[in-house]
Motif scaffolding. Sequence first.
Motif, PDB file in Angstrom:
ATOM      1  N   THR A  42      61.884  27.756  45.606  1.00 12.33           N
ATOM      2  CA  THR A  42      61.165  26.825  44.409  1.00 12.33           C
ATOM      3  C   THR A  42      61.165  25.326  44.450  1.00 12.33           C
ATOM      4  OG1 THR A  42      60.580  28.544  43.955  1.00 12.33           O
ATOM      5  CG2 THR A  42      59.895  26.932  42.499  1.00 12.33           C
ATOM      6  N   VAL A  43      63.076  25.543  44.306  1.00 16.35           N
ATOM      7  CA  VAL A  43      62.878  23.723  43.787  1.00 16.35           C
ATOM      8  C   VAL A  43      62.990  22.983  44.746  1.00 16.35           C
ATOM      9  CG1 VAL A  43      65.035  22.574  42.592  1.00 16.35           C
ATOM     10  CG2 VAL A  43      64.337  24.879  41.739  1.00 16.35           C
ATOM     11  N   ALA A  44      63.638  23.527  45.422  1.00 14.68           N
ATOM     12  CA  ALA A  44      64.160  22.700  47.095  1.00 14.68           C
ATOM     13  C   ALA A  44      61.908  22.616  46.833  1.00 14.68           C
ATOM     14  CB  ALA A  44      64.195  23.185  48.502  1.00 14.68           C
ATOM     15  N   SER A  45      61.195  23.071  47.670  1.00 10.28           N
ATOM     16  CA  SER A  45      59.856  23.087  47.806  1.00 10.28           C
ATOM     17  C   SER A  45      59.197  21.804  46.328  1.00 10.28           C
ATOM     18  CB  SER A  45      59.221  23.642  47.453  1.00 10.28           C
ATOM     19  OG  SER A  45      58.777  24.740  48.218  1.00 10.28           O
ATOM     20  N   LEU A  46      59.576  21.592  45.592  1.00 10.72           N
ATOM     21  CA  LEU A  46      59.245  21.120  44.323  1.00 10.72           C
ATOM     22  C   LEU A  46      59.682  19.521  44.715  1.00 10.72           C
ATOM     23  CD1 LEU A  46      57.103  21.519  41.651  1.00 10.72           C
ATOM     24  CD2 LEU A  46      59.192  21.575  40.454  1.00 10.72           C
ATOM     25  N   VAL A  97      69.748  24.515  28.149  1.00  8.32           N
ATOM     26  CA  VAL A  97      68.954  23.216  27.355  1.00  8.32           C
ATOM     27  C   VAL A  97      70.064  22.129  26.576  1.00  8.32           C
ATOM     28  CG1 VAL A  97      67.375  22.355  25.433  1.00  8.32           C
ATOM     29  CG2 VAL A  97      67.798  24.803  26.238  1.00  8.32           C
ATOM     30  N   ASP A  98      71.159  22.728  26.146  1.00  6.92           N
ATOM     31  CA  ASP A  98      72.321  21.031  26.149  1.00  6.92           C
ATOM     32  C   ASP A  98      72.309  20.222  27.336  1.00  6.92           C
ATOM     33  OD1 ASP A  98      72.116  21.717  23.720  1.00  6.92           O
ATOM     34  OD2 ASP A  98      74.298  23.093  23.490  1.00  6.92           O
ATOM     35  N   ARG A  99      72.534  21.624  28.571  1.00 10.74           N
ATOM     36  CA  ARG A  99      73.075  20.055  29.579  1.00 10.74           C
ATOM     37  C   ARG A  99      71.732  19.183  30.734  1.00 10.74           C
ATOM     38  NH1 ARG A  99      76.662  18.158  30.371  1.00 10.74           N
ATOM     39  NH2 ARG A  99      76.241  17.662  33.000  1.00 10.74           N
ATOM     40  N   ALA A 100      70.731  20.277  29.705  1.00 11.14           N
ATOM     41  CA  ALA A 100      69.732  19.666  30.571  1.00 11.14           C
ATOM     42  C   ALA A 100      69.302  18.292  29.917  1.00 11.14           C
ATOM     43  CB  ALA A 100      67.845  20.581  30.636  1.00 11.14           C
ATOM     44  N   SER A 101      69.518  18.540  28.288  1.00 11.68           N
ATOM     45  CA  SER A 101      68.926  16.942  27.504  1.00 11.68           C
ATOM     46  C   SER A 101      70.437  16.180  27.478  1.00 11.68           C
ATOM     47  CB  SER A 101      69.531  17.671  25.897  1.00 11.68           C
ATOM     48  OG  SER A 101      69.414  15.794  25.167  1.00 11.68           O
ATOM     49  N   ALA A 102      71.514  16.389  28.152  1.00 12.09           N
ATOM     50  CA  ALA A 102      72.527  15.429  28.681  1.00 12.09           C
ATOM     51  C   ALA A 102      72.082  14.661  29.746  1.00 12.09           C
ATOM     52  CB  ALA A 102      73.574  16.606  29.031  1.00 12.09           C
ATOM     53  N   LEU A 103      71.504  15.314  30.527  1.00  7.70           N
ATOM     54  CA  LEU A 103      71.526  14.802  32.063  1.00  7.70           C
ATOM     55  C   LEU A 103      69.832  14.898  32.478  1.00  7.70           C
ATOM     56  CD1 LEU A 103      72.646  18.470  33.997  1.00  7.70           C
ATOM     57  CD2 LEU A 103      73.760  15.674  34.439  1.00  7.70           C
ATOM     58  N   GLY A 104      69.073  14.835  31.487  1.00  5.33           N
ATOM     59  CA  GLY A 104      68.295  13.302  31.605  1.00  5.33           C
ATOM     60  C   GLY A 104      66.774  13.990  32.117  1.00  5.33           C
ATOM     61  N   SER A 105      67.153  16.027  32.502  1.00 11.78           N
ATOM     62  CA  SER A 105      66.218  16.323  33.059  1.00 11.78           C
ATOM     63  C   SER A 105      64.809  16.862  32.246  1.00 11.78           C
ATOM     64  CB  SER A 105      67.119  17.518  33.123  1.00 11.78           C
ATOM     65  OG  SER A 105      68.299  17.601  34.087  1.00 11.78           O
ATOM     66  N   ASP A 106      63.988  16.732  33.340  1.00  7.69           N
ATOM     67  CA  ASP A 106      62.730  17.121  32.464  1.00  7.69           C
ATOM     68  C   ASP A 106      61.847  18.452  32.952  1.00  7.69           C
ATOM     69  OD1 ASP A 106      62.237  16.018  35.637  1.00  7.69           O
ATOM     70  OD2 ASP A 106      60.988  14.698  34.933  1.00  7.69           O
ATOM     71  N   LEU A 107      63.027  19.159  33.866  1.00 10.38           N
ATOM     72  CA  LEU A 107      62.255  20.632  34.287  1.00 10.38           C
ATOM     73  C   LEU A 107      63.511  21.294  34.441  1.00 10.38           C
ATOM     74  CD1 LEU A 107      60.283  22.536  34.735  1.00 10.38           C
ATOM     75  CD2 LEU A 107      61.045  22.247  37.243  1.00 10.38           C
ATOM     76  N   ILE A 108      63.076  22.945  33.998  1.00 14.16           N
ATOM     77  CA  ILE A 108      64.657  23.539  33.715  1.00 14.16           C
ATOM     78  C   ILE A 108      63.242  24.783  34.541  1.00 14.16           C
ATOM     79  CG2 ILE A 108      66.444  24.566  32.623  1.00 14.16           C
ATOM     80  CD1 ILE A 108      66.482  23.009  30.163  1.00 14.16           C
ATOM     81  N   ALA A 109      64.574  25.081  35.684  1.00 18.43           N
ATOM     82  CA  ALA A 109      63.863  25.795  36.863  1.00 18.43           C
ATOM     83  C   ALA A 109      65.243  27.157  36.583  1.00 18.43           C
ATOM     84  CB  ALA A 109      63.733  25.592  38.221  1.00 18.43           C
ATOM     85  N   VAL A 110      64.386  27.888  35.871  1.00 18.57           N
ATOM     86  CA  VAL A 110      65.228  29.570  35.491  1.00 18.57           C
ATOM     87  C   VAL A 110      65.168  30.586  36.716  1.00 18.57           C
ATOM     88  CG1 VAL A 110      66.645  28.602  33.543  1.00 18.57           C
ATOM     89  CG2 VAL A 110      64.687  30.638  33.621  1.00 18.57           C
ATOM     90  N   GLY A 111      65.397  32.182  36.484  1.00 18.69           N
ATOM     91  CA  GLY A 111      65.132  32.586  37.140  1.00 18.69           C
ATOM     92  C   GLY A 111      65.011  33.792  35.831  1.00 18.69           C
ATOM     93  N   PRO A 112      64.199  35.078  36.066  1.00 20.51           N
ATOM     94  CA  PRO A 112      63.989  36.483  34.632  1.00 20.51           C
ATOM     95  C   PRO A 112      65.293  36.852  34.946  1.00 20.51           C
ATOM     96  CG  PRO A 112      63.361  36.721  37.428  1.00 20.51           C
ATOM     97  CD  PRO A 112      63.800  35.733  37.282  1.00 20.51           C
ATOM     98  N   GLY A 113      65.304  37.840  33.809  1.00 17.17           N
ATOM     99  CA  GLY A 113      65.949  38.247  33.668  1.00 17.17           C
ATOM    100  C   GLY A 113      66.728  39.385  34.184  1.00 17.17           C
ATOM    101  N   PRO A 170      62.573  21.014  24.976  1.00 11.89           N
ATOM    102  CA  PRO A 170      62.538  20.137  24.873  1.00 11.89           C
ATOM    103  C   PRO A 170      61.621  19.585  25.855  1.00 11.89           C
ATOM    104  CG  PRO A 170      64.676  19.623  24.672  1.00 11.89           C
ATOM    105  CD  PRO A 170      64.504  21.376  24.702  1.00 11.89           C
ATOM    106  N   VAL A 171      61.965  20.323  27.396  1.00 16.70           N
ATOM    107  CA  VAL A 171      60.832  19.408  27.756  1.00 16.70           C
ATOM    108  C   VAL A 171      60.995  21.125  28.551  1.00 16.70           C
ATOM    109  CG1 VAL A 171      63.036  18.259  28.620  1.00 16.70           C
ATOM    110  CG2 VAL A 171      63.283  19.712  29.358  1.00 16.70           C
ATOM    111  N   SER A 172      59.941  20.629  29.987  1.00 21.06           N
ATOM    112  CA  SER A 172      59.140  21.902  30.634  1.00 21.06           C
ATOM    113  C   SER A 172      60.020  23.192  31.630  1.00 21.06           C
ATOM    114  CB  SER A 172      57.978  21.446  31.552  1.00 21.06           C
ATOM    115  OG  SER A 172      57.426  20.693  31.778  1.00 21.06           O
ATOM    116  N   VAL A 173      59.654  24.582  31.301  1.00 19.52           N
ATOM    117  CA  VAL A 173      60.879  25.089  31.901  1.00 19.52           C
ATOM    118  C   VAL A 173      59.840  26.051  33.115  1.00 19.52           C
ATOM    119  CG1 VAL A 173      61.852  27.368  31.496  1.00 19.52           C
ATOM    120  CG2 VAL A 173      61.602  25.476  29.759  1.00 19.52           C
ATOM    121  N   LEU A 174      60.239  26.029  33.951  1.00 18.26           N
ATOM    122  CA  LEU A 174      60.326  26.774  35.232  1.00 18.26           C
ATOM    123  C   LEU A 174      60.549  28.155  35.248  1.00 18.26           C
ATOM    124  CD1 LEU A 174      58.072  27.449  37.690  1.00 18.26           C
ATOM    125  CD2 LEU A 174      59.674  26.070  38.968  1.00 18.26           C
TER     126      LEU A 174
END
Length: 144
Positions: A21-25, A96-112, A134-138
Amino acid sequence: MYKNILAAVDGTSHGAGVLDTVASLAGLTGAAVHVIHIRPAQVVTDGISGGVYTTEEAAEGRQVVEEALARLRADGVSADGEVDEGLREDLAGILVDRASALGSDLIAVGPGHYSGISALLHSSVSRGVAKTSPVSVLLVRTEA
């Protein structure tokens, strides 16, 4: 649109779905991808002594990230990555902390991965990320 995506991978088919999904996006938006794999640790005590133990070897974690980077780069995606370590109950906060430190605007995760009684005993990383980010989550669902 998204320019800096944090992709959480775990070496399972769920992580592969996140990468697809991330590769396509990233292909559509020109986003850079930062891959993260967190080696889960747990506290073990026997009443007298104890410690924090990881449930995965460091080399296994590096292999997960290297395979993810190879996959993304083969699709022409600008990607880098890292292996981190943390307690199971802290995984969402780490993402969430790493996304903030990296300036990410999207976090992509799989389900549990948990079901039944295990789902009651382990917190959902994806739910924790969605609640605190604080940013979008996919949330990327797969057939696995």
